[in-house]
Design a protein around this motif. Structure first.
Motif, PDB file in Angstrom:
ATOM      1  N   TYR A 104       0.855  -1.190   0.000  1.00 12.72           N
ATOM      2  CA  TYR A 104       0.000   0.000   0.000  1.00 12.72           C
ATOM      3  C   TYR A 104       0.894   1.244   0.000  1.00 12.72           C
ATOM      4  O   TYR A 104       1.708   1.421   0.901  1.00 12.72           O
ATOM      5  CB  TYR A 104      -0.909   0.029   1.228  1.00 12.72           C
ATOM      6  N   VAL A 105       0.738   2.084  -1.005  1.00 12.67           N
ATOM      7  CA  VAL A 105       1.446   3.363  -1.081  1.00 12.67           C
ATOM      8  C   VAL A 105       0.396   4.456  -0.992  1.00 12.67           C
ATOM      9  O   VAL A 105      -0.553   4.478  -1.790  1.00 12.67           O
ATOM     10  CB  VAL A 105       2.244   3.501  -2.393  1.00 12.67           C
ATOM     11  N   ASN A 106       0.534   5.361  -0.008  1.00 10.77           N
ATOM     12  CA  ASN A 106      -0.506   6.363   0.200  1.00 10.77           C
ATOM     13  C   ASN A 106       0.083   7.755   0.313  1.00 10.77           C
ATOM     14  O   ASN A 106       1.241   7.939   0.695  1.00 10.77           O
ATOM     15  CB  ASN A 106      -1.334   6.026   1.446  1.00 10.77           C
ATOM     16  N   LEU A 107      -0.748   8.728  -0.016  1.00 13.23           N
ATOM     17  CA  LEU A 107      -0.391  10.144   0.062  1.00 13.23           C
ATOM     18  C   LEU A 107      -1.629  10.894   0.532  1.00 13.23           C
ATOM     19  O   LEU A 107      -2.729  10.685   0.018  1.00 13.23           O
ATOM     20  CB  LEU A 107       0.049  10.655  -1.313  1.00 13.23           C
ATOM     21  N   LYS A 108      -1.455  11.773   1.525  1.00 10.26           N
ATOM     22  CA  LYS A 108      -2.587  12.522   2.071  1.00 10.26           C
ATOM     23  C   LYS A 108      -2.502  13.970   1.619  1.00 10.26           C
ATOM     24  O   LYS A 108      -1.506  14.650   1.869  1.00 10.26           O
ATOM     25  CB  LYS A 108      -2.596  12.438   3.597  1.00 10.26           C
ATOM     26  N   ARG A 109      -3.540  14.425   0.944  1.00  9.55           N
ATOM     27  CA  ARG A 109      -3.618  15.796   0.453  1.00  9.55           C
ATOM     28  C   ARG A 109      -4.988  16.377   0.800  1.00  9.55           C
ATOM     29  O   ARG A 109      -6.016  15.797   0.424  1.00  9.55           O
ATOM     30  CB  ARG A 109      -3.422  15.857  -1.068  1.00  9.55           C
ATOM     31  N   ASN A 110      -4.993  17.511   1.495  1.00  6.15           N
ATOM     32  CA  ASN A 110      -6.237  18.197   1.859  1.00  6.15           C
ATOM     33  C   ASN A 110      -7.238  17.272   2.546  1.00  6.15           C
ATOM     34  O   ASN A 110      -8.456  17.342   2.315  1.00  6.15           O
ATOM     35  CB  ASN A 110      -6.890  18.830   0.625  1.00  6.15           C
ATOM     36  N   GLY A 111      -6.718  16.374   3.384  1.00  3.94           N
ATOM     37  CA  GLY A 111      -7.580  15.459   4.122  1.00  3.94           C
ATOM     38  C   GLY A 111      -7.983  14.220   3.360  1.00  3.94           C
ATOM     39  O   GLY A 111      -8.631  13.327   3.924  1.00  3.94           O
ATOM     40  N   LEU A 112      -7.662  14.113   2.081  1.00  2.00           N
ATOM     41  CA  LEU A 112      -8.022  12.965   1.248  1.00  2.00           C
ATOM     42  C   LEU A 112      -6.860  11.986   1.157  1.00  2.00           C
ATOM     43  O   LEU A 112      -5.695  12.379   1.122  1.00  2.00           O
ATOM     44  CB  LEU A 112      -8.418  13.418  -0.161  1.00  2.00           C
ATOM     45  N   TRP A 113      -7.186  10.697   1.091  1.00  2.00           N
ATOM     46  CA  TRP A 113      -6.174   9.650   0.927  1.00  2.00           C
ATOM     47  C   TRP A 113      -6.112   9.253  -0.545  1.00  2.00           C
ATOM     48  O   TRP A 113      -7.121   8.848  -1.133  1.00  2.00           O
ATOM     49  CB  TRP A 113      -6.519   8.413   1.756  1.00  2.00           C
ATOM     50  N   PHE A 114      -4.936   9.347  -1.142  1.00  2.00           N
ATOM     51  CA  PHE A 114      -4.672   8.849  -2.498  1.00  2.00           C
ATOM     52  C   PHE A 114      -3.804   7.599  -2.345  1.00  2.00           C
ATOM     53  O   PHE A 114      -2.687   7.677  -1.820  1.00  2.00           O
ATOM     54  CB  PHE A 114      -3.962   9.899  -3.345  1.00  2.00           C
ATOM     55  N   VAL A 115      -4.321   6.450  -2.787  1.00  2.00           N
ATOM     56  CA  VAL A 115      -3.690   5.174  -2.448  1.00  2.00           C
ATOM     57  C   VAL A 115      -3.487   4.333  -3.699  1.00  2.00           C
ATOM     58  O   VAL A 115      -4.388   4.215  -4.545  1.00  2.00           O
ATOM     59  CB  VAL A 115      -4.535   4.381  -1.422  1.00  2.00           C
ATOM     60  N   LEU A 116      -2.281   3.748  -3.804  1.00  2.00           N
ATOM     61  CA  LEU A 116      -1.968   2.735  -4.809  1.00  2.00           C
ATOM     62  C   LEU A 116      -1.789   1.395  -4.116  1.00  2.00           C
ATOM     63  O   LEU A 116      -1.190   1.321  -3.034  1.00  2.00           O
ATOM     64  CB  LEU A 116      -0.678   3.082  -5.558  1.00  2.00           C
TER      65      LEU A 116
END
Length: 461
Positions: A58-70
């Motif tokens: 799981y690779v994740n990035l948090k931007r403006n409270g949203l989770w972007f996940v691969l």
């Protein structure tokens, strides 16, 4: 090559709802978003950007409270996964105008179309905003965002709101589209202060960021400070000295060495023209000095004072008898800092804490959490040349007063967050911004903005 394949991509809201959910290879569980959210939500502290669970990466990035996940069932490269998420966020922001939950929900079809062109059966095909325009035809839906910075009236047509840049790129030629270009000089400060207020170390991470809405795709010429120096050879009084820098691939550096001029043809969407790093010590916008004072049996007073253009003297006592934290503001009277937050962790043995801002103070608030032992002071708008202070009274048990050094080590460090518009700490400036278009009727709007933010602004106790 298989190690670079992506099986699943999804975007989660802060509540864990799946806003976007694309399974490219169908070789992972369909409930991967629920599994990730449970793991991230109940992780001790912040969830790491990359972790393994049941054989999946799981690779994740948090931007403006949203989770972007691969998600991938391969052992993918960590740097590849994080960079891919960063670029996907940039592309979505270019096409939606802004990266928040409302924009993603309203532009659901557009984002699905983008993902279909970016990734094919788990393999990345391209992440260029300019090239994707050839294959994506869905029109974006505009979403307005209210700024978190304090608002003020715009008295002339030479100033516009910072939200003006938050609009999607034009997917079709429209007569109402303005010819505009937005240039941002953004600097993130990393400063550490000693207890006596001296700067222990300082670093500025800056970038020149640009977003173009120009028709005809003209060439641009940007002039920087003529006394700009790079490396140790430029240690001259009053010059801007950068330790190192790098440029976007579209930049022509033929005139940069002597005239400090950048020439380039801007691509579509938002992009970084130049990244730079400065470690030369400059005057920080705020200076923090901690003190303590005895407030009676079993009580210690913590005072956080914010001053402008005042010379402060420090008297730090080695025992936990006196505590006074002073924060000096070095901003000019014409500037202000917004979203100012000062935080200070309290001792574990603290029994309670009460705060006093003084009489007649507006636009400020304090909060103390007994569960986290954290004191938070927020100032909505801090004008240059003003003075503010906070007095916090702490109740401590007798054993804590008997071991003052141990109790003092449990306190702090004091951290500060702020954002200063139209101010840059390094002194880097845009001398001119020329657009090489021969037509006399071609007169686009040029908008330049300076922003200084705190990245890590810490004072040791």
């Amino acid at each position: 090559m298989p190690a670079l394949s992506i099986s699943h991509f999804f975007i989660l809201s802060p509540r864990g709802d799946s806003i976007i959910n694309q399974n490219f290879r169908h070789d992972t569980a369909t409930n991967a978003p629920e599994i990730f959210f449970r793991k991230a939500k109940f992780w001790k502290g912040e969830a790491p950007p990359i972790f393994l669970n049941d054989g999946l990466t799981y690779v994740n990035l948090k931007r403006n409270g949203l989770w972007f996940v691969l998600v991938s069932n391969r052992n993918i490269s960590p740097s590849f996964g994080v960079e891919l998420l960063n670029r996907m966020c940039s592309v979505i922001k270019d096409y939606c105008g802004i990266l928040n939950e409302e924009a993603i929900r309203k532009n659901f079809i557009l984002i699905i179309e983008l993902l279909g062109e970016i990734i094919d059966f788990g393999y990345v095909q391209g992440l260029s905003t300019e090239l994707l325009k050839t294959y994506v035809f869905s029109e974006p839906m505009m979403v307005e965002q209210s700024s978190k910075m304090p608002s003020f009236n715009l008295k002339d047509n030479k100033t516009i709101s910072s939200s003006a840049v938050q609009k999607p790129i034009s997917l079709s030629e429209r007569k109402s589209t303005k010819n505009e270009i937005f240039v941002d000089i953004i600097e993130d400060l990393n400063v550490t202060f000693q207890p006596d207020g001296r700067v222990a170390n300082m670093e500025i991470d800056g970038r020149i960021q640009m977003k173009s809405y120009l028709s005809g795709n003209p060439d641009l010429v940007v002039g920087l400070n003529q006394d700009l120096a790079i490396g140790k050879a430029g240690n001259l009084y009053g010059s801007v000295v950068m330790d190192d820098c790098n440029f976007h691939e579209c930049v022509n550096l033929s005139e940069f060495e002597y005239d400090r001029v950048l020439q380039f043809n801007p691509p579509d969407g938002e992009f970084v023209v130049m990244n730079y790093r400065i470690t030369k010590e400059i005057v920080p916008p705020f200076r923090i000095q901690p003190f303590m004072e005895d407030a009676g049996p079993g009580r210690v007073a913590l005072i956080i004072k914010v001053l402008s253009f005042a010379v402060l003297t420090a008297d730090v006592s080695p025992s936990l008898v006196r505590t006074l934290t002073q924060v000096r503001c070095e901003l000019p009277d014409s500037n202000y800092a917004g979203n100012v937050t000062v935080k200070c962790p309290m001792p574990k043995s603290i029994l309670g804490c009460t705060c006093d801002l003084g009489a007649g103070v507006t636009g400020q608030q304090t909060d103390y959490s007994q569960s986290t032992k954290l004191l938070t002071w927020t100032i909505k708008r801090f004008e240059g040349g003003q003075e503010q202070f906070l007095r916090a009274h702490m109740s401590l048990p007798p054993q804590a007063m008997q071991a003052p050094e141990r109790t003092r080590k449990e306190m702090g460090p004091i951290t500060m967050n702020f954002e200063v518009p139209m101010f840059n700490a390094s002194g880097l400036n845009i001398r001119f911004l020329k657009i090489t278009e021969r037509s006399k009727s071609y007169n686009p709007h040029r908008w330049v903005r300076y922003v200084t933010r705190s990245s890590s602004y810490v004072c040791r106790l």
